[in-house]
Write a protein that holds these residues in place. Structure first.
Motif, PDB file in Angstrom:
ATOM      1  N   ILE A   1       0.705   9.077  -7.812  1.00 18.14           N
ATOM      2  CA  ILE A   1      -0.134  10.017  -7.029  1.00 18.14           C
ATOM      3  C   ILE A   1       0.584  11.283  -6.927  1.00 18.14           C
ATOM      4  CG2 ILE A   1      -1.030  10.036  -4.781  1.00 18.14           C
ATOM      5  CD1 ILE A   1      -1.429   7.109  -4.751  1.00 18.14           C
TER       6      ILE A   1
ATOM      7  N   GLU B   1       2.988   3.383  -7.575  1.00 12.25           N
ATOM      8  CA  GLU B   1       1.862   3.870  -7.612  1.00 12.25           C
ATOM      9  C   GLU B   1       1.886   5.039  -6.798  1.00 12.25           C
ATOM     10  OE1 GLU B   1      -2.511   4.068  -7.578  1.00 12.25           O
ATOM     11  OE2 GLU B   1      -1.138   2.903  -9.009  1.00 12.25           O
ATOM     12  N   LEU B   2       2.710   5.280  -5.681  1.00 18.58           N
ATOM     13  CA  LEU B   2       2.859   6.448  -5.002  1.00 18.58           C
ATOM     14  C   LEU B   2       3.418   7.653  -5.923  1.00 18.58           C
ATOM     15  CD1 LEU B   2       2.597   7.922  -2.359  1.00 18.58           C
ATOM     16  CD2 LEU B   2       4.752   6.997  -1.560  1.00 18.58           C
ATOM     17  N   ASP B   3       4.358   7.148  -6.889  1.00 21.48           N
ATOM     18  CA  ASP B   3       4.824   8.183  -7.677  1.00 21.48           C
ATOM     19  C   ASP B   3       3.952   8.800  -8.693  1.00 21.48           C
ATOM     20  OD1 ASP B   3       7.213   9.669  -8.756  1.00 21.48           O
ATOM     21  OD2 ASP B   3       6.945   8.095 -10.564  1.00 21.48           O
TER      22      ASP B   3
ATOM     23  N   LYS C   1       0.733  -1.213   0.107  1.00 21.95           N
ATOM     24  CA  LYS C   1       0.026  -0.150   0.040  1.00 21.95           C
ATOM     25  C   LYS C   1       0.784   1.163  -0.044  1.00 21.95           C
ATOM     26  CE  LYS C   1      -3.964  -1.594   2.529  1.00 21.95           C
ATOM     27  NZ  LYS C   1      -4.759  -1.251   3.901  1.00 21.95           N
ATOM     28  N   PRO C   2       0.673   2.081  -0.820  1.00 22.58           N
ATOM     29  CA  PRO C   2       1.294   3.465  -0.950  1.00 22.58           C
ATOM     30  C   PRO C   2       1.270   4.133   0.472  1.00 22.58           C
ATOM     31  CG  PRO C   2       0.211   3.088  -2.924  1.00 22.58           C
ATOM     32  CD  PRO C   2      -0.525   2.015  -2.172  1.00 22.58           C
ATOM     33  N   SER C   3       0.376   4.083   1.231  1.00 25.69           N
ATOM     34  CA  SER C   3       0.021   4.697   2.239  1.00 25.69           C
ATOM     35  C   SER C   3       0.825   4.251   3.569  1.00 25.69           C
ATOM     36  CB  SER C   3      -1.373   4.548   2.826  1.00 25.69           C
ATOM     37  OG  SER C   3      -1.764   3.069   3.273  1.00 25.69           O
TER      38      SER C   3
ATOM     39  N   TRP D   1       3.913   4.246   3.468  1.00 21.26           N
ATOM     40  CA  TRP D   1       5.093   5.196   3.619  1.00 21.26           C
ATOM     41  C   TRP D   1       4.664   6.577   3.920  1.00 21.26           C
ATOM     42  CZ3 TRP D   1       4.717   2.021  -1.140  1.00 21.26           C
ATOM     43  CH2 TRP D   1       5.781   0.895  -1.123  1.00 21.26           C
ATOM     44  N   ILE D   2       3.845   6.825   4.469  1.00 21.76           N
ATOM     45  CA  ILE D   2       3.272   8.114   4.695  1.00 21.76           C
ATOM     46  C   ILE D   2       4.197   8.577   6.192  1.00 21.76           C
ATOM     47  CG2 ILE D   2       1.469   9.398   6.049  1.00 21.76           C
ATOM     48  CD1 ILE D   2      -0.583   7.884   4.627  1.00 21.76           C
TER      49      ILE D   2
ATOM     50  N   ILE E   1       7.538  10.056   2.673  1.00 20.23           N
ATOM     51  CA  ILE E   1       6.892  11.093   1.999  1.00 20.23           C
ATOM     52  C   ILE E   1       7.616  12.608   2.848  1.00 20.23           C
ATOM     53  CG2 ILE E   1       4.943  12.529   1.551  1.00 20.23           C
ATOM     54  CD1 ILE E   1       3.614   9.631   1.588  1.00 20.23           C
TER      55      ILE E   1
END
Length: 79
Positions: A67, A63-65, A8-10, A12-13, A17
């Protein structure tokens, strides 16, 4: 349609980030640690390949990239 497992990209919050000031606005970026991990996974992908866990991690980072690209474009266009 092919189903792909990803981290999940989240996840790495808190560690992956950051925001950085670029000219007069703050944009989303990867932390140095997350950027290094992305670079490392890409190098392994080109060389020895990735195991399933690494593929899932790379998919999540990419995916985070995407976003970040969309969010940053919105920030820039509204300034």
């Amino acid at each position: 349609m092919m189903t792909q497992t990803m981290v999940k990209p989240s996840s790495w919050i808190s560690t992956g980030i950051i925001t950085a000031k670029v000219r007069d606005r703050y944009l989303f970026k990867f932390s140095e640690t997350l950027q290094e991990r992305l670079d490392n996974l890409n190098e392994c992908l080109k060389g020895i390949g990735l195991n399933d866990q690494e593929k899932a991690e790379l998919a999540g980072i990419l995916e985070l990239d995407q976003i970040f690209t969309l969010l940053n474009a919105k920030i820039i266009s509204e300034s």
